[in-house]
Write a protein that holds these residues in place. Structure first.
Motif, PDB file in Angstrom:
ATOM      1  N   ARG A   1       0.844  -1.161   0.073  1.00 59.14           N
ATOM      2  CA  ARG A   1      -0.169   0.018   0.042  1.00 59.14           C
ATOM      3  C   ARG A   1       0.648   1.170   0.014  1.00 59.14           C
ATOM      4  O   ARG A   1       1.754   1.423   0.761  1.00 59.14           O
TER       5      ARG A   1
ATOM      6  N   GLY B   1      -0.818   4.992   0.265  1.00 57.31           N
ATOM      7  CA  GLY B   1      -1.842   6.128   0.132  1.00 57.31           C
ATOM      8  C   GLY B   1      -2.980   5.262  -0.258  1.00 57.31           C
ATOM      9  O   GLY B   1      -3.421   4.065  -0.076  1.00 57.31           O
ATOM     10  N   ASP B   2      -3.620   5.746  -1.370  1.00 56.70           N
ATOM     11  CA  ASP B   2      -4.592   5.203  -2.084  1.00 56.70           C
ATOM     12  C   ASP B   2      -4.451   3.989  -3.301  1.00 56.70           C
ATOM     13  O   ASP B   2      -5.093   3.670  -3.818  1.00 56.70           O
ATOM     14  N   GLU B   3      -2.988   4.036  -3.470  1.00 57.35           N
ATOM     15  CA  GLU B   3      -2.496   3.150  -4.512  1.00 57.35           C
ATOM     16  C   GLU B   3      -1.792   1.842  -3.867  1.00 57.35           C
ATOM     17  O   GLU B   3      -1.646   1.648  -2.780  1.00 57.35           O
TER      18      GLU B   3
ATOM     19  N   ALA C   1      -6.569   1.784  -6.242  1.00 61.12           N
ATOM     20  CA  ALA C   1      -7.241   0.887  -5.333  1.00 61.12           C
ATOM     21  C   ALA C   1      -8.206  -0.083  -6.007  1.00 61.12           C
ATOM     22  O   ALA C   1      -8.429  -1.221  -5.533  1.00 61.12           O
TER      23      ALA C   1
END
Length: 386
Positions: free
Chosen positions: A143, A145-147, A221
Motif C-alpha cells: 500500500r 496511500g490510495d494506491e 485501489a
C-alpha cells in the motif's frame, strides 16, 4: 441436463460450435501458430455467435449458461483441430473470478467485453521462485496511500501481447496483523513498469507464453479484486476448478480429433485385400483409446455438472477430470500416430503435430503430480506430502 443426457439446447450448442470450428480446422491453426499470429478470426466469430460469453450472466451480455456449456465450446473447437488454448484462461478463470469476487465496477468494465470478444484477460500466478506454489510466491504489492505498488516477476503467462489486462497473484500484508497474505490484482500490460518477453516454446500453439516483470508498478485501489482480499479463496472455488474442467474438455477434444483422423485412415487404406481397420493389432488399441477417452469425457461432464449445481465435492472431481482427460488424450494421439506408421509424423497425417498440444495437458494449468497430490490427500486421506 442429467449426468448422461445433454439437453436439446446443449446438443444444439455442440453442433453449432462444431460447425463453426470446422470452417477453420487444423491447417488454419497450424499456419497461425507458425507465424506467431493470433487466431483472431476464430475468436471474433466465436464471440459473435455468443460462445465466448456462454457462461457470463445475461445482464453483462452473456448467454447466462454455465461451465458445462463452456466446456462444450472448448471441446468442440479442439475436436475440429482448432483448439482455443486461451479460452480456459480468460473465460474460465478470469471471468468466473470476477463474477464471484469482482466489484460492480470491475464486472461492468470487464464482463461485457469478455462476452463480445472485445476484451481479454490472462492469469499470472507462476513465480520463478516457486512455480505455482503460492507459499513461495515472491511477487508482492504494498500500500502507498490510495494506491498499490506491485513488484516481482511471473513466468509462462499466456497471451500477454493479446490481453487488455492480467489477473496477477501477489503477496501483501494483512492490514491488521501484518501477516503475509495473497491477493489478486488487475494489471494492464501497458502500465509504466510492466515489461514482458516472449518465451520460445516447443509447442504448436497460436497463443504465446511470456515472462513478465513488474517494476514498482502503481495501481489504483480499484485494481484489487475482492473486498478484504477474499478473492484468492474464491479463486480456487470459482476460478481454478472451471479452468481444470475447461482445459480437460480441450484435451478430450484433441483426443477425438486424433482418433477421427486415424479411423478415416484405417477405413481408406487397403493392404492384403482388406482395410487396415480389419486388423486387430491396430483396431483394438484404437478402440481402447476411444473407451478411455469416453470415460474421461464422462468425468469432465460430471465435474461441470457439479460446478453448475454447487456441489461440495467439485474440487475432487475437477482434478480427476483434468488428470483423466490428459492421460486419455495423450494415449489417443499416440495410438493415432502409430496407426499411420511413419506417415504419422508427417504434416499431412494431421496427428503428429498434435503431440505437443496434448502433452502440455500434463503440465498446465497444473501438473500431473499436483493433481495426484490432491487426490492422495483429500480423497484418500493420506498425509500431505509437500
Amino acid at each position: 441436463m442429467d449426468l448422461f443426457h445433454e439437453t436439446p439446447e446443449q446438443q444444439q450448442l455442440r453442433k453449432s460450435v462444431a460447425e463453426l470450428a470446422q470452417r477453420y480446422g487444423l491447417e488454419y491453426y497450424v499456419e497461425k501458430a507458425r507465424l506467431n499470429e493470433d487466431t483472431s478470426e476464430v475468436w471474433a466469430d466465436a464471440a459473435k455467435a455468443g460462445y465466448l460469453g456462454v457462461n457470463i450472466p445475461r445482464e453483462y451480455g452473456g448467454q447466462g449458461a454455465g461451465i458445462y456449456e463452456l466446456q462444450i465450446v472448448s471441446e468442440e473447437f479442439a475436436a475440429a483441430g482448432c483448439p482455443l488454448l486461451f479460452l480456459p484462461v480468460s473465460a474460465a478463470i478470469c471471468a468466473t473470478v470476477l463474477m464471484r469476487s469482482g466489484s460492480d465496477e470491475q464486472k461492468k468494465r470487464w464482463l461485457p467485453g469478455f462476452a463480445d470478444g472485445s476484451a481479454r484477460m490472462t492469469f499470472a500466478v507462476s513465480d520463478p521462485a516457486g512455480g505455482s506454489n503460492l507459499h513461495r510466491i515472491a511477487a508482492h504489492a504494498r500500500r502507498d496511500g490510495d494506491e498499490w505498488v506491485l513488484s516481482g516477476r511471473k513466468v509462462l503467462v499466456s497471451a500477454v501481447d493479446l490481453c487488455d489486462a492480467m489477473m496477477v497473484v501477489a503477496r501483501t500484508e494483512d492490514p491488521v496483523s501484518g501477516k503475509p497474505r495473497m491477493a489478486l490484482f488487475i494489471v494492464p500490460p501497458d502500465l509504466r513498469g510492466v515489461s514482458y518477453e516472449r518465451v520460445p516454446m516447443a509447442l504448436t500453439a497460436a497463443t504465446g507464453q511470456f515472462d513478465v516483470v513488474f517494476d514498482e508498478v502503481r495501481l489504483p485501489a480499484g485494481a484489487l479484486v475482492g473486498e478484504d482480499m477474499t478473492a484468492l479463496r474464491d479463486l480456487f472455488t470459482s476460478g481454478l476448478n472451471p479452468e481444470r474442467i475447461t482445459f480437460a474438455a480441450w484435451s478430450t477434444g484433441l483426443g477425438r480429433f486424433a482418433i477421427d483422423r486415424a479411423v478415416r485412415y484405417l477405413n481408406e487404406r487397403r493392404v492384403w485385400n482388406s482395410t487396415l481397420g480389419a486388423h486387430q493389432g491396430l483396431a483394438h488399441p484404437l478402440a481402447e483409446a476411444k473407451i478411455n477417452l469416453e470415460l474421461a469425457r464422462m468425468c469432465v461432464h460430471k465435474a461441470a455438472w457439479l460446478y453448475d449445481n454447487g456441489q461440495d465435492n467439485l474440487g475432487e472431481v475437477a482434478n480427476m477430470a483434468k488428470f483423466a482427460a490428459a492421460q486419455a488424450s495423450i494415449k489417443a494421439v499416440d495410438q493415432a500416430v502409430q496407426v499411420f506408421g511413419g506417415h504419422g509424423m508427417t504434416e499431412r497425417s494431421g496427428v503428429g503435430i498434435v503431440y505437443s498440444m496434448v502433452r502440455v495437458a500434463h503440465l498446465a494449468p497444473v501438473s500431473r503430480e499436483m493433481l495426484l497430490n490432491y487426490v492422495a490427500q483429500h480423497t484418500l486421506g493420506l498425509e500431505k506430502s509437500y
